[in-house]
Motif scaffolding. Structure first.
Motif, mmCIF file in Angstrom:
data_model
loop_
_atom_site.group_PDB
_atom_site.id
_atom_site.type_symbol
_atom_site.label_atom_id
_atom_site.label_comp_id
_atom_site.label_asym_id
_atom_site.label_seq_id
_atom_site.Cartn_x
_atom_site.Cartn_y
_atom_site.Cartn_z
ATOM 1 N N GLU A 350 37.369 29.301 35.754
ATOM 2 C CA GLU A 350 37.713 30.028 37.004
ATOM 3 C C GLU A 350 36.699 31.361 37.232
ATOM 4 O OE1 GLU A 350 42.552 29.443 36.382
ATOM 5 O OE2 GLU A 350 41.636 31.356 36.227
ATOM 6 N N LEU A 351 35.757 31.533 36.571
ATOM 7 C CA LEU A 351 34.725 32.797 36.610
ATOM 8 C C LEU A 351 33.533 32.069 37.511
ATOM 9 C CD1 LEU A 351 34.914 34.677 33.486
ATOM 10 C CD2 LEU A 351 36.082 35.153 35.273
ATOM 11 N N VAL A 352 33.195 32.636 38.504
ATOM 12 C CA VAL A 352 31.803 32.256 39.006
ATOM 13 C C VAL A 352 31.011 33.520 39.278
ATOM 14 C CG1 VAL A 352 32.836 30.201 40.390
ATOM 15 C CG2 VAL A 352 33.236 32.598 41.288
ATOM 16 N N LEU A 372 26.875 39.135 40.262
ATOM 17 C CA LEU A 372 28.072 39.775 39.942
ATOM 18 C C LEU A 372 29.321 38.785 39.876
ATOM 19 C CD1 LEU A 372 26.988 42.033 42.861
ATOM 20 C CD2 LEU A 372 27.691 43.074 40.813
ATOM 21 N N VAL A 373 30.081 38.854 38.829
ATOM 22 C CA VAL A 373 31.298 37.993 38.462
ATOM 23 C C VAL A 373 32.459 38.000 39.335
ATOM 24 C CG1 VAL A 373 32.114 39.681 36.788
ATOM 25 C CG2 VAL A 373 32.145 37.011 36.619
ATOM 26 N N ARG A 374 32.965 37.172 39.679
ATOM 27 C CA ARG A 374 34.132 36.846 40.274
ATOM 28 C C ARG A 374 35.097 36.132 39.651
ATOM 29 N NH1 ARG A 374 31.773 40.326 42.266
ATOM 30 N NH2 ARG A 374 31.305 40.755 44.532
ATOM 31 N N HIS A 380 46.374 34.329 42.192
ATOM 32 C CA HIS A 380 46.025 35.846 42.936
ATOM 33 C C HIS A 380 44.678 35.602 44.099
ATOM 34 C CE1 HIS A 380 49.182 37.832 40.657
ATOM 35 N NE2 HIS A 380 48.583 37.568 39.717
ATOM 36 N N GLY A 381 44.269 34.447 43.907
ATOM 37 C CA GLY A 381 42.682 34.279 44.495
ATOM 38 C C GLY A 381 41.530 35.093 43.969
ATOM 39 N N LEU A 382 40.683 35.410 44.904
ATOM 40 C CA LEU A 382 39.493 36.161 44.148
ATOM 41 C C LEU A 382 39.925 37.344 43.915
ATOM 42 C CD1 LEU A 382 36.672 34.856 44.055
ATOM 43 C CD2 LEU A 382 36.208 35.945 46.099
ATOM 44 N N HIS A 387 38.313 45.058 38.995
ATOM 45 C CA HIS A 387 39.708 44.794 38.592
ATOM 46 C C HIS A 387 40.048 44.415 37.012
ATOM 47 C CE1 HIS A 387 43.622 45.459 40.747
ATOM 48 N NE2 HIS A 387 44.000 45.005 39.970
ATOM 49 N N PHE A 388 39.194 43.305 36.925
ATOM 50 C CA PHE A 388 39.516 42.662 35.559
ATOM 51 C C PHE A 388 38.505 43.050 34.270
ATOM 52 C CE2 PHE A 388 36.672 39.440 37.748
ATOM 53 C CZ PHE A 388 35.733 38.906 36.813
ATOM 54 N N ILE A 389 37.152 43.481 34.990
ATOM 55 C CA ILE A 389 36.095 43.859 33.781
ATOM 56 C C ILE A 389 36.593 44.923 32.811
ATOM 57 C CG2 ILE A 389 33.910 44.837 33.230
ATOM 58 C CD1 ILE A 389 33.437 42.160 34.207
ATOM 59 N N PRO A 390 37.369 45.978 33.187
ATOM 60 C CA PRO A 390 38.069 46.951 32.689
ATOM 61 C C PRO A 390 39.099 46.325 31.554
ATOM 62 C CG PRO A 390 38.161 47.874 34.582
ATOM 63 C CD PRO A 390 37.609 46.427 34.867
ATOM 64 N N ILE A 391 39.926 45.234 31.842
ATOM 65 C CA ILE A 391 40.832 44.858 31.312
ATOM 66 C C ILE A 391 40.120 43.904 30.361
ATOM 67 C CG2 ILE A 391 42.736 42.824 30.894
ATOM 68 C CD1 ILE A 391 43.534 43.766 34.240
ATOM 69 N N ALA A 392 38.839 43.047 30.445
ATOM 70 C CA ALA A 392 38.253 42.500 29.563
ATOM 71 C C ALA A 392 37.612 43.297 28.421
ATOM 72 C CB ALA A 392 37.271 41.602 30.333
#
Ligand code: C2E
Ligand code: MG
Ligand code: MG
Length: 606
Positions: A350-352, A372-374, A380-382, A387-392
């Motif tokens: 799911e990562l692109v 740049l990762v998405r 939830h879509g793109l 949003h998600f790097i801090p969680i990662a």
């Protein structure tokens, strides 16, 4: 009889930068009164004087290094003029003191431009004085080395201020706040006292901003800042953490209940309407409170607890305050589920990576891309990396994700090489946790080997906060990476607090000036001078410089004028999937050829 002017001085004076930009120093050298004065006093030796001249170009002070320091720390130095007569100075000048010919700068020339003149004239390594004044309005100074040091220090102070204060309201920002909170907790532990921490969030600010416009929103935030500050004592710190979030540090608290009284006072103070841009409006806020050491002894946890208490107020109808109590949920549901989903994101493909072009301002050619990762989330879509790097990062998943990103970017680079012969630079963002792994450089090496990536075209983007912590270890890793042949860039430069003297020691190739300085730069003189200063400094350290977030034509024109080497931003293109990027590149090149090669003919033909 001494000769005048000297050969070394003439060489410098005739360097194209100085000669083109400024009135040639010859003007002063042929002025008879100046000449006479100097001739009278100069001894033998090869190098000549540093005259301070008045509006008639009459030299009446010679500057030594000591004077320079005194002078330079004041913005206006009229009073220094005439303090020492030439005779007096020459009589007491240190033995072996040598002078060089003057450079003349116009009144009002900024310090950054002076630095440029010095660098342009190749004089930064000179150790005897050489700069000058004009019209009693501006005094430049002493020797190149001192001047650059002075500038470095000033920039550092300037960047320090910027890094620690909120630009909109001028109050401390998150970084300074966290620092003060840490200090206060340490002190409280020593004295056995309490520290109160408040998280303050405006209610429905987003709606106000959306409906009334950003300018209105900004003014309102300033007005709220004033009101919060008025409620606080001098020893308290009111900070803006970002958006409509504020925090207050209540130092030396006698009883935990006193924080409630304070919070009530703030809530009450909001009852008075605000007058903003001719309109009247009432806004409420929600406050969460945590107390050191009652609720936690760790600063990060204390902040989260005040935050959790604030959310509880929001969830219960806003406009009020509450103190943290054990058991309040610390994570929002959304966050919990994202964290779980992220675990499968890699496996599920799911990562692109999207790619954004970086353009040389020398010739407008595309010279690189940033990967740049998405996250293409099933429901939830793109999802944006912000949003998600801090969680990662917090969950440690960034290690595996970062490795995948680096490998994928290298694979893509190889694939593009098959199609396009001219290789572009590939920039990849590296997160703090990734960089701090003990074997990070080995990991990079094995990815390079495995994918056949030419390391010369790989640029790793590190943030200031990564490289400024634990400098010794960081330097080792940076050097290991340099050994591999990759390039290193500092991302979002200007937002953290880089020690510029470290920057000199680090094997860095590029600074990427943070978007916040580039946005609307043509309307913000302060940002313009920051970008100019960073660019000047970067050049003196032989670093390349990229202006991030260049969105408009006006911004592009200005960053070009500030002598940034490259720009990246929506003005050229947004980040795109690999396939789209190639098509974009083709059309960009076509436009480029048409514009640069055919348009002049078209214009000539009418
Ligand atoms: P960054 O490395 O500073 O990347 C630049 C960000 O600015 C990107 O946001 C890009 O889309 C955005 N941007 C570029 N030009 C403009 C412009 O003209 N105007 C505006 N308003 N924005 C522009 P994105 O892709 O959302 O990434 C945000 C941040 O997330 C990145 O900031 C980077 O810190 C992090 N990130 C992104 N990809 C990765 C990654 O692969 N690994 C790691 N560790 N972090 C990543
Ligand atoms: Mg970046
Ligand atoms: Mg950036």
């Amino acid at each position: 009889m001494p000769r005048f002017p000297n050969s070394a001085g003439e060489r410098n004076l005739h360097s194209p930068t100085v000669a083109q930009l400024y009135r040639p120093a010859k003007a002063i050298l042929t002025n008879t009164s100046c000449l006479q004065a100097l001739n009278h006093f100069l001894g033998d030796g090869d190098l000549y004087a540093l005259p301070v001249v008045d509006h008639l170009d009459i030299a009446h002070t010679l500057i030594d290094r000591h004077n320079f320091v005194e002078f330079f720390s004041r913005p206006f130095i009229r009073e220094v003029h005439g303090k020492k007569s030439i005779a007096n100075f020459m009589a007491h000048r240190p033995s072996g003191f040598k002078f060089s010919a003057p450079i003349i700068v116009d009144a009002g020339t900024s310090i950054d431009d002076v630095a440029q003149i010095i660098i342009g004239a190749g004089m930064q390594h000179m150790v005897s004085g050489f700069i000058v004044t004009r019209d009693n309005k501006y005094a430049g100074v002493a020797n190149g080395h001192d001047l650059l040091n002075e500038i470095t220090q000033r920039k550092q102070a300037e960047l320090y201020y910027l890094a620690h204060h909120d630009q909109l309201t001028g109050i401390p920002n998150r970084m300074l706040f966290t620092d003060r909170l840490t200090q206060a907790c340490r002190e409280a532990m020593r004295l056995g006292t309490l520290v109160g921490l408040m998280f303050v969030d405006l209610d429905r600010f987003k709606q106000v901003n959306d409906s009334m416009g950003h300018r209105f929103g900004d003014q309102l935030l300033r007005a709220v800042t004033e009101r919060l500050s008025a409620c606080a004592r001098d020893c308290d710190t009111v900070a803006r953490l970002g958006g409509d979030e504020f925090a207050i540090l209540i130092d030396n608290l006698k009883h935990a209940d006193d924080a409630d009284t304070f919070a009530q006072r703030i809530v009450d103070s909001m009852r008075q309407p605000f007058q903003v841009m001719g309109r009247e409006l009432i806004i409420s806020l929600s406050i969460g409170i945590a107390i050191y050491p009652r609720d936690d002894t760790e600063v990060g946890a204390l902040l989260s607890k005040a935050d959790a208490a604030m959310y509880e107020v929001k969830a219960n109808g806003r406009n009020g305050f509450r103190a943290y109590i054990p058991g309040l949920s610390m994570y929002s549901l959304e966050r919990m589920s994202l964290e779980t989903d992220l675990r499968n994101a890699l496996d599920n493909g799911e990562l692109v990576l999207h790619y954004q072009p970086q353009v040389s301002l020398l010739n407008d050619q595309v010279v690189g891309v940033e990967a740049l990762v998405r996250w293409q989330h099933a429901r939830h879509g793109l999802i944006s990396p912000a949003h998600f790097i801090p969680i990662a990062e917090e969950s440690g998943q960034i290690i595996a994700i970062g490795k995948w990103i680096l490998r994928q970017a290298c694979v893509q680079h190889r694939a593009w090489l098959e199609i396009h012969q001219t290789p572009l630079r590939m920039a990849v963002n590296i997160s703090a946790l990734q960089f701090r792994q003990a074997d990070f450089s080995r990991e990079v090496r094995s990815i390079i080997d495995e994918t056949g990536m030419d390391p010369y075209f790989l640029e790793l983007e590190l943030t200031e906060s990564i490289v400024m912590q634990d400098v010794g270890t960081v330097l080792d890793t940076l050097q290991d990476l340099k050994q591999l042949g990759v390039r290193l860039a500092i991302d979002d430069f200007g937002t953290g607090f880089s020690s510029l003297s470290y920057l000199r020691r680090f094997p860095i190739d590029r600074l990427k000036i943070d978007q916040s300085f580039v946005r609307g730069i043509e309307q913000m003189p302060v940002n313009e001078s920051i970008v100019r200063a960073i660019a000047a400094l970067a050049r003196s350290l032989s670093l390349e410089i990229t202006a991030e977030g260049t969105e408009t034509e006006a911004e592009l024109a200005l960053v070009r004028e500030c002598k940034c080497n490259e720009a990246q931003g929506h003005r050229f293109a947004r980040p795109m999937p690999a396939q789209e990027f190639l098509a974009w590149l083709d059309s960009y090149k076509r436009d480029y050829v048409i514009r640069d090669f055919f348009e002049p003919y078209a214009a000539a033909l009418g």
